[in-house]
Design an enzyme around this catalytic site. Structure first.
Site, mmCIF file in Angstrom:
data_model
loop_
_atom_site.group_PDB
_atom_site.id
_atom_site.type_symbol
_atom_site.label_atom_id
_atom_site.label_comp_id
_atom_site.label_asym_id
_atom_site.label_seq_id
_atom_site.Cartn_x
_atom_site.Cartn_y
_atom_site.Cartn_z
ATOM 1 C CB CYS A 118 -9.727 7.424 -8.366
ATOM 2 S SG CYS A 118 -8.343 6.993 -9.427
ATOM 3 C CB CYS A 161 -4.281 1.931 -4.654
ATOM 4 S SG CYS A 161 -5.315 1.458 -6.067
#
Length: 260
Positions: A70, A177
């Protein structure tokens, strides 16, 4: 061998699939936080608290390494996670692949969440690794959420909007992302449709998977028997892989090999 991965949601699937391709015999622990997502709008301290809870849940299963799959958690929580878990548990963060994308000379587009776009963190990475090439930062509002819920209409709208903001001269697109890596083919097609030259996508999943193996002194063995087991943790609770995961090849890969 056991590798744990953590993220707010399905963004960890790309790295999990990359680990499985390198070591199909490795057990995987996927720790996400459906009760607390999305993490992006939270304060840095709040993100750190949620990331730490995810990491602790994963660490309780005694993995050999933990991948923070992440970008948001890597930006805000990595020092705290390493301070608590290392050296007993190696912690591998995720960094957008700006450096390898810039090697080709650009122009480079960086697709990222609105919170990351223009942030001091991303600005520093651009200055450090891509100062000599043309870089365009492309905010992608709603894309991560659409991916998380396998919202096809939302995905189409968000990808189309981001592609519209991507200049036609771009030769490389950085997926800033981890959720976006689940859409690599769709993003490539959308950008390539208006590009003057072939476009290369740069994600981080393969790199973090390889780094996790290096940190524990393991070698890739892609031909190993697919004997690895899968444990799924949802906000600390053992559960099944979310149904939305099966909308993506990476989620299907884990099912097809009999890991679920």
């Amino acid at each position: 061998m056991k590798i744990a991965l953590m993220d707010s949601g399905l963004g960890l699937l790309a790295a999990a699939a990359a680990v499985h391709r390198l070591r199909p015999d490795a057990d995987l622990v996927l720790s996400s936080d459906p009760d607390g997502m999305p993490w992006g709008p939270r304060t840095p301290d709040d993100i750190t608290a949620h990331a730490l809870a995810c990491a602790r849940a994963a660490a309780a299963h005694r993995p050999d390494a933990l991948i923070v799959a992440c970008n948001t958690a890597s930006v805000h929580a990595l020092p705290t996670l390493r301070a608590e878990l290392e050296p007993a548990l190696p912690v591998i963060g995720t960094v957008p692949a700006i450096k390898p994308a810039a090697v080709g000379g650009g122009p480079v587009a960086i697709w990222a969440t609105p919170a990351t776009t223009g942030s001091p963190y991303q600005t520093r990475l651009i200055r450090e690794f891509a100062a000599r090439v043309s870089v365009v930062e492309v905010p992608c509002p709603g894309l991560a959420d659409a991916v998380q819920y396998a919202d096809e209409q939302g995905i189409d709208a968000a990808v189309g909007a981001a592609a519209g903001l991507t200049p036609p001269g771009v030769r490389a697109v950085v997926l800033g992302c981890t959720h976006y890596e689940l859409l690599a083919d769709r993003i490539r097609a959308a950008v390539q449709a208006k590009a003057a030259e072939p476009v290369t996508l740069f994600g981080s999943a393969a790199a973090v998977a390889a780094q996790a193996l290096r940190r524990i002194g393991a070698q890739p063995a892609p031909d190993a028997a697919p004997t690895g087991a899968l444990t799924v943790l949802s906000s600390g609770r053992e559960s099944a892989l979310p149904a939305e995961a099966l909308a993506y090849p990476e989620g299907g890969q884990l099912v097809r090999v009999g890991a679920v």
